[in-house]
Scaffold this active site. Structure first.
Site, short mmCIF file in Angstrom:
data_model
loop_
_atom_site.label_atom_id
_atom_site.label_comp_id
_atom_site.label_asym_id
_atom_site.label_seq_id
_atom_site.Cartn_x
_atom_site.Cartn_y
_atom_site.Cartn_z
N LYS A 142 22.47 23.49 12.40
CA LYS A 142 21.47 24.42 11.92
C LYS A 142 20.31 23.55 11.42
O LYS A 142 20.47 22.10 11.53
CB LYS A 142 22.15 24.84 10.42
CG LYS A 142 23.01 26.17 10.89
CD LYS A 142 23.72 26.53 9.41
CE LYS A 142 24.76 27.66 10.09
NZ LYS A 142 25.52 28.32 8.55
N TYR A 198 23.17 36.87 13.12
CA TYR A 198 23.76 37.23 11.98
C TYR A 198 23.84 38.70 11.52
O TYR A 198 24.05 39.25 10.56
CB TYR A 198 23.10 36.49 10.72
CG TYR A 198 23.39 34.96 10.67
CD1 TYR A 198 24.55 34.71 10.88
CD2 TYR A 198 22.67 33.88 10.92
CE1 TYR A 198 25.06 32.94 10.53
CE2 TYR A 198 22.67 32.58 10.80
CZ TYR A 198 24.03 32.29 10.69
OH TYR A 198 24.58 30.70 10.50
N ASN A 209 24.87 24.66 5.14
CA ASN A 209 26.34 23.96 5.57
C ASN A 209 26.19 23.45 6.92
O ASN A 209 27.18 23.36 7.84
CB ASN A 209 27.30 25.07 5.32
CG ASN A 209 27.35 26.45 5.94
OD1 ASN A 209 26.24 26.34 6.99
ND2 ASN A 209 28.19 27.31 6.04
N HIS A 244 26.89 25.91 12.96
CA HIS A 244 27.83 27.14 12.86
C HIS A 244 28.54 27.10 14.20
O HIS A 244 28.49 26.43 15.08
CB HIS A 244 26.55 28.37 13.29
CG HIS A 244 27.12 29.70 13.94
ND1 HIS A 244 27.41 30.64 13.34
CD2 HIS A 244 27.46 29.73 15.20
CE1 HIS A 244 27.91 31.62 13.91
NE2 HIS A 244 27.86 31.15 15.38
N GLU A 277 27.77 35.49 21.34
CA GLU A 277 26.53 34.46 20.90
C GLU A 277 26.29 33.65 22.17
O GLU A 277 24.82 33.18 22.01
CB GLU A 277 27.21 33.73 19.90
CG GLU A 277 27.51 34.42 18.61
CD GLU A 277 28.16 33.92 17.37
OE1 GLU A 277 28.30 34.47 16.29
OE2 GLU A 277 28.70 32.51 17.61
P1 DAT Z 1 30.66 30.96 8.89
O1 DAT Z 1 29.41 30.14 9.21
O2 DAT Z 1 31.56 30.07 8.32
O3 DAT Z 1 31.19 31.66 10.17
P2 DAT Z 1 30.06 33.44 7.66
O4 DAT Z 1 29.97 33.93 9.11
O5 DAT Z 1 30.83 33.84 6.79
O6 DAT Z 1 30.54 31.99 7.46
O7 DAT Z 1 28.60 33.18 6.90
C1 DAT Z 1 27.53 32.87 7.85
C2 DAT Z 1 26.68 31.98 7.05
O8 DAT Z 1 25.96 32.59 6.17
C3 DAT Z 1 27.18 30.94 6.27
O9 DAT Z 1 27.71 29.65 7.27
C4 DAT Z 1 26.47 30.80 5.34
C5 DAT Z 1 25.92 31.78 4.80
N1 DAT Z 1 26.80 32.60 3.72
C6 DAT Z 1 27.83 33.01 3.79
N2 DAT Z 1 28.12 33.54 2.57
C7 DAT Z 1 27.17 33.26 1.71
C8 DAT Z 1 26.83 33.32 0.37
N3 DAT Z 1 27.98 33.93 -0.40
N4 DAT Z 1 25.77 32.87 -0.23
C9 DAT Z 1 24.96 32.18 0.60
N5 DAT Z 1 25.22 32.02 1.75
C10 DAT Z 1 26.28 32.38 2.53
MG MG Z 2 30.40 33.40 10.85
#
Ligand code: DAT
Ligand code: MG
Length: 152
Positions: free
Chosen positions: A11, A51, A114, A117, A128
């Site tokens: 990212k 997303y 974080n 991805h 994707e």
């Molecule tokens: P991952 O990236 O581990 O697959 P995810 O698909 O649940 O996680 O979410 C996608 C991204 O969205 C994640 O990397 C960071 C952001 N995100 C997820 N939950 C969040 C939250 N509660 N607050 C802010 N950003 C969040």
């Molecule tokens: Mg995810």
């Protein structure tokens, strides 16, 4: 478990913090094969599709703002069990809960920053990869040291 492909993206925070080499090397050292790689600043349209499952979540627009804010390093990695293994290398979504030794566990603090991805399953990986890459950008190649990577 057969040979799979998964989509991984560093990212904008990972790019800005100079973590590209560190992250690539973890996948290389694990033994996975890089079959596609490019740097791209995603359009809003691409980010919103990527997303799309999070469209209704309160963090969605901030997430799209962030992922479109600068260059991302988009990759396709190939190997046995690579989809779930990449998720393990990456670590839990909340970096403070990611295990040390994982990319997020070692290199991140904030859930909204974080670093990386990775596709969360076979269907997502397929979706994707085709969203981010044209098939002509994906390279089939045979590692010269293949004999040392697999059981005979
Ligand atoms: P991952 O990236 O581990 O697959 P995810 O698909 O649940 O996680 O979410 C996608 C991204 O969205 C994640 O990397 C960071 C952001 N995100 C997820 N939950 C969040 C939250 N509660 N607050 C802010 N950003 C969040
Ligand atoms: Mg995810």
């Amino acid at each position: 478990m057969g040979i799979e492909r998964t989509f991984v993206a560093i990212k904008p925070d990972g790019v800005q913090r100079g973590l590209i080499g560190e992250i690539l090397s973890r996948f290389e050292r694990k033994g996975f094969k890089l079959v596609a790689l490019k740097q791209v600043t995603p359009s809003r349209e691409l980010a919103e599709k990527h997303y799309g499952v999070h469209r209704e979540r309160p963090f969605f627009s901030g997430l799209v703002d962030f992922i479109t804010s600068g260059p991302v390093v988009a990759m396709v990695w190939e190997g046995e069990g690579v989809i779930s293994s990449a998720r393990k290398l990456i670590g839990a979504t909340k970096p403070l809960e990611s295990e040390p030794g994982t990319i997020r566990g070692d290199l991140a603090v904030n859930i909204g920053r974080n670093v990386i991805h990775g596709s969360d399953g076979a269907e997502t990986a397929k979706f994707e990869i085709s969203l981010w890459f044209d098939s002509s950008e994906i390279n089939d190649w045979i590692p010269a040291d293949l004999v040392w990577r697999v059981e005979s």
